[in-house]
Design an enzyme around this catalytic site. Sequence first.
Site, mmCIF file in Angstrom:
data_model
loop_
_atom_site.group_PDB
_atom_site.id
_atom_site.type_symbol
_atom_site.label_atom_id
_atom_site.label_comp_id
_atom_site.label_asym_id
_atom_site.label_seq_id
_atom_site.Cartn_x
_atom_site.Cartn_y
_atom_site.Cartn_z
ATOM 1 N N GLU A 99 -4.898 0.276 6.741
ATOM 2 C CA GLU A 99 -5.125 1.188 5.733
ATOM 3 C C GLU A 99 -5.896 2.299 6.345
ATOM 4 O OE1 GLU A 99 -6.354 -0.157 1.815
ATOM 5 O OE2 GLU A 99 -6.506 1.696 0.976
ATOM 6 N N GLU A 108 -3.561 4.298 8.697
ATOM 7 C CA GLU A 108 -2.665 4.979 7.815
ATOM 8 C C GLU A 108 -3.334 6.026 7.349
ATOM 9 O OE1 GLU A 108 -1.563 2.588 4.376
ATOM 10 O OE2 GLU A 108 0.003 4.048 3.442
ATOM 11 N N CYS A 110 -5.179 -2.577 -3.203
ATOM 12 C CA CYS A 110 -5.326 -3.877 -3.063
ATOM 13 C C CYS A 110 -5.395 -4.612 -4.321
ATOM 14 C CB CYS A 110 -6.482 -4.036 -2.060
ATOM 15 S SG CYS A 110 -7.811 -3.033 -2.291
ATOM 16 N N SER A 151 -1.359 3.456 -0.526
ATOM 17 C CA SER A 151 -1.199 3.005 0.872
ATOM 18 C C SER A 151 -0.382 1.719 0.672
ATOM 19 C CB SER A 151 -2.832 2.178 0.970
ATOM 20 O OG SER A 151 -2.492 1.387 2.207
ATOM 21 N N LYS A 169 -3.854 -11.587 -9.797
ATOM 22 C CA LYS A 169 -3.336 -11.983 -8.607
ATOM 23 C C LYS A 169 -2.176 -13.118 -8.885
ATOM 24 C CE LYS A 169 -6.176 -9.650 -5.661
ATOM 25 N NZ LYS A 169 -5.434 -8.845 -4.494
ATOM 26 N N GLU A 184 0.714 -11.040 -8.739
ATOM 27 C CA GLU A 184 0.906 -10.484 -7.486
ATOM 28 C C GLU A 184 1.766 -11.360 -6.714
ATOM 29 O OE1 GLU A 184 -2.473 -9.638 -5.373
ATOM 30 O OE2 GLU A 184 -1.139 -8.091 -3.979
ATOM 31 N N GLU A 220 10.048 -8.541 -3.678
ATOM 32 C CA GLU A 220 10.608 -9.186 -2.374
ATOM 33 C C GLU A 220 9.774 -9.371 -1.279
ATOM 34 O OE1 GLU A 220 11.925 -6.766 -3.747
ATOM 35 O OE2 GLU A 220 12.125 -5.080 -2.434
ATOM 36 N N CYS A 238 -13.956 -6.458 -8.179
ATOM 37 C CA CYS A 238 -13.284 -7.902 -8.409
ATOM 38 C C CYS A 238 -14.697 -8.714 -8.589
ATOM 39 C CB CYS A 238 -12.585 -8.402 -7.172
ATOM 40 S SG CYS A 238 -11.398 -7.321 -6.605
#
Lengths: 135, 595, 582
Positions: C280, C283, C300, C320, C359, C362, C367, C510
């Site tokens: 990240e 990037e 994230c 990102s 999650k 997630e 795919e 979190c």
Amino acid sequence: MAKKTLEDLKKLREQGRKKRDLVKSGTTSKNIQIIVGMGTCGIAAGAGKSFDTFIAELDAHNLDNAAVTQTGCMGLCYVEPTVEVIVPGMPSVIYGEVDGEAARRIVREHILKQRMVNNHVFDRPAVDIIQDGGK
Amino acid sequence: MAYRNYVLVCGGVGCESNKADQIYQNLLTASVANNISDEVQIVKTGCFGFCEQGPVIKVLPDETFYVNVAPSDAEEIITEHLVKGREVTRLLYDTSQSTRNVKIDGLDYYQKQFRVVLRNCGVIDPENIDEYIVRDGYAALEKVIFKMTPDDIIREIKTSELRGRGGAGFPTWLKWSFTKDVNEAQKYIVCNADEGDPGAYMDRSTLEGDPHSILEAMTIAGFACGADKGFIYIRAEYPLAINRLKIAMDQSREYGLLGENILGSDFSFDIEIRLGAGAFVCGEETALLASIEGERGMPRPRPPFPAVKGVWDKPTVINNVETWANVPVIILKGGEWFSKIGTADSKGTKVFALTGRIRNSGLVEVPMGTTLREIIYDIGGGIADNKEFKAVQTGGPSGGVITKDFLDTPIDYGSLTALGSMMGSGGMIIMDEDDCIVDVTKFYLGFSVEESCGKCSPCRIGGRTLYNILDRITKGEGELADLRKMQEIGEAMKKASLCGLGQTAPNPILSTIKYFEKEYLAHIKDGRCPAGTCKDLISYHILADKCIGCTACARKCPTAAISGERRQVHRIDPELCIKCGVCMEVCKFDAVFVR
Amino acid sequence: METVNIKINGQPVQVPADYNVLQAAKRMNINIPNLCYHPDLPAWAACGICVVKMENSPKMVRACATPVSEGMGIITHDPELHAIRKTVIELILSTHPDDCLKCGRNGSCELQKLAADYGIREQPYEIRLQDIPRDESTPSIILNPEKCIKCGRCAQVCQKLQGVWALEFVGRGDETRIAPAANLSLDDSPCIKCGQCSAHCPVGAIFERDETEMFLNAVNDPEKHVVAQIAPAVRVAIGEAFEMEPGTICTGQTYAALRRLGVDTVFDTNFAADLTIMEEASEFVIRLTKGGELPQITSCCPAWTDYMEKFYTDMIPNFSTAKSPMMMQGAMTKTYYAEKNGIDPKNIYSVAIMPCTAKKFEITRDENMFSSGHQDMDLVLTTRELSRLIKANGIDFMSLPEEEADSLIGAYSGAGTLFGNTGGVMEAALRTAYNLVTGENMEDVNVHVIRGMDGIRKGEVDIKGTKVKVAVAHGMANVSEILEEVREARKNNEEPPYHFIEVMACRGGCIAGGGQPYSTTDNIRDKRIAGLYKDDAMSVVRCSHDNPEIKYIYQDFLDKPLSEKSHHLLHTTYQYRPIYKK
Ligand SMILES: Cc1cc2nc3c(=O)[nH]c(=O)nc-3n(C[C@H](O)[C@H](O)[C@H](O)COP(=O)(O)O)c2cc1C
Ligand code: SF4
Ligand code: SF4
Ligand code: SF4
């Protein structure tokens, strides 16, 4: 219509008062007033039909010195439709249960002969604080 | 060729039974005998009220009012009053008997009604602004803009001691001054026209009959509190009122009485109509705010009060239609004038919607402090069909019952609350001996339960639980412990519900248990409904010694539960009877009875 | 701070002027019972249990919604209040199933506790339950309306804290219930699966989808090689389930517990967090120096990406493309780890212990989550589920030894551990970006400007002359302020107001995720966050790029950040999703 000034409002009120006095003394052209209570309850009880009947009956008798107007609820819900009739020289009267037939009788008797119609007169509910109530 | 005088004889059913017809005939005869039948018209009228003092007679145009007239008095009225012009004093209505009179500036009215709120209703054409203006319309607005400061206005309202008519009776001036004192650029004025009590329609009638008075009053409050925007929150089921409001708003904008620079001053104020979907709870002020903001109409906790944090958290004055209607009069005639009407606790008048088992149902406006007896008997004409008065429910579903013993209580906010009921919006529903108190209570509670928004647990759960208990009692499945349970739940709802709906919903139960415990016990212990209305507890029977076997009942019974040969005593099969009561209605011989 | 003097039950006390009566009483160690108030939320005032009296007034008011004022006298307990509260509790119980023994909240249910405290022994009122089917449409949470007591917390959280408006009150009177508008299922609603509703529900009406059984099946299956990872936020909260102080760092005990439960290999999501930062930050440096879509926005948090795909589709190019650490760890497990250890990836069962219900959604969101050729992550358990497993398996968590993670993809830097709290991802990324741009580490790696608990924090970081403008938002509803600024600037063709934005759906990040131990408040959030900063401060390696296992894996497998292989395994794509599916 345009925006009014204070002066305009004052004039309106004065003219209105004069007109009312004229009606009272019977010297205006439209000196007979038929005021039909057209609130939700009146309309539900058929006030609209009575309103039309008055106009038709007045026409039938060529009475062009009478005005039919609408107003809100007079509070006499148990005898809707209600109508106030103002004829110069007579006390103004509130009639109840004015269906088409009663409307025709009011024109023929009250207005033409100045006789009140039996069994349909109801009391004025209260004093008028604007006209009579002390300032 | 108009008559000189008109003698109006009350021909309502109440007076009729007291020989009004005889009086009418005697008056006619006497007028002929005295040769005045061409000058005086004797008119039979509908009911005037005052039935307890009936028959009553009114002479026009002098407005003389005679009460307790006997047929034998007719002669004297003609000869004394109409021939000689002297009132028959012994028959005059004695105003000093009345518990309180309206005495304003030397005028003393026998009329029990006194129309301040409804001053223009039934008088002006609501769709014609000129007629409103002629009757001093917008003169109050003129006065505040050009002659008064915001503080003057609030002081005038304070002097009037006007309290909110929407139910809670909160001093109007106080609300206004809270809003005025908040330092915020944006403030709002709201008219609460959500009127949802079953049986109440005074707000609708006011808006239909005199829409400009509300617009004028809101504009005055806008000037006093520093708001430039108003909302009228009105239920969508009032199309006529909405339409008339729209017409009125258009007209007053054209006249420059609403909108930018009102009457050429630098004060601007405009109003928007918001339609409510008809949930009763949206009349509660915080729910109303939520609804205006586009959220679900659920009450919010107070504080903060709307006067400080209202619509979109901006200071907002919310008043009821009837409250608003009083405002222009107070400004014009002065707060002092207003404060002379009414009682120490409550000033001014109150509009009531009289319904139920009453002869003259309708809207009545009386000074605060008028007794229930005066409203029910003098204005309402007493109980319909000459039945026995049982109780009156004031305050709609949030009120309680008031029994015969308290009919002479002068009504105001305090006295009604002390009796375990409340003013509410002014619904007044009369019950007679045929009304089962448990059943009526179930009806009111049912309304509140249906209308509960479901937010808080005491109201949401307690209301339904109470309703189901009442339902069981009307079916004869009640238990003695139910009375205590209902009181327990009722108390919890009163104390722990968030808004007025839940806090007042148990009132009908708590007050009927207090005054009519015996009737509850009859249902619970004896499985009997004394009023004969709870279907599960009654049965229809035919009296053998009255039945002549005419077969009328048998032919009408929808389930063919009645058997019997022609000219023989008939019999009702309890298994088949569905208790519709048709047999009782059609029997001309009073042979059918309920047990 | 301004204070007022009040009296509670006759005792004078001075409290902050912005307190409500409930908070003031707490100050005096007086508990006023209630079911709907939560310190995270404005008072909703629904349950009717927290009523108190003002001195000299028979009326009762709600303590939660009554602000204190000078001279106020409050009575919190007396026989009448007791009786009213008891009746209200009994009424609530009359509409609540009494199958406590079979309820996920048995032992942690607030209603159960009240019933116990008030000594409720019988049900005086008619029992009336709502017969409404469960909503099991999402992979994350299950809504069981029958148990709902209409406290409104979930709807308030969903609307006010998260700005999602998936949950609402529908119906009225005693038919009121909690559901998405128009009676849609949660999956068809705007729900972002953050699970904050389940963390705030006082009873068992909204509950994480319990998948502990799948875990047990896996560890008991001899064919399966079970690989677990634990998220940063888990280590500072799991101790609470075992009566430890919030914020206690239990990393080693959690590794040990997992091994006792039968897990074959234990990794740490923090390793992958370092990997995420490598990707990240690289990037970001490219966008910053070579010109690319700015600001760059972190991705994230799966609840946040779901929200963005629904409500801020126009921001897709700003996201990102780096996957979340959990997904990177999964991809690495089933490729690199499998290869290194000669295990057939199809026999690997990858489990993540997460603070998060989103999650669970997630791992199959699109795919890209199958980059290893298999489902990269097989199972997500929340902290709450893991602590239940530990208890059910008779493991005495408190006395477990502190073990180490397995190596190769297990070691982590202080930066990685910060992923668990708001501002942490930004801080970790800045540490590495600074290094990437300047070739050296920051003098002080603690980036104080973006720490703290304000819902929105903005700051500027100087990377040797380049002023990098950053913003951090947490609590989903807070994101709109920042993103609207970005949209506004874009509309006016102005410079973007920020270069880098970090978003976490949950308030505090979190550490206060929807799957964390119950009763989270800001006080507890602070302690958990302090735990993570402590973990970072105690680390020898503070920056992701200095993590030796990270360096090694690039040499050995990935080549370099943003390489071909990285792109395939560690990056993802985003797509428009409708707010309402139907
Ligand atoms: C359930 C409920 C329904 C209400 N409905 C109305 C209503 O329909 N109209 C109204 O004016 N006030 C209603 N109120 C009272 C309002 O909350 C508020 O007190 C009133 O609008 C204030 O105006 P006032 O001060 O002029 O009375 C209601 C209150 C409750 C609790
Ligand atoms: S008292 Fe009833 S109507 Fe009022 S907030 Fe509570 S549930 Fe809603
Ligand atoms: S689901 Fe839980 S949090 Fe939501 S209203 Fe029901 S009980 Fe409250
Ligand atoms: S902030 Fe963390 S716990 Fe909350 S939804 Fe996002 S990833 Fe999950």
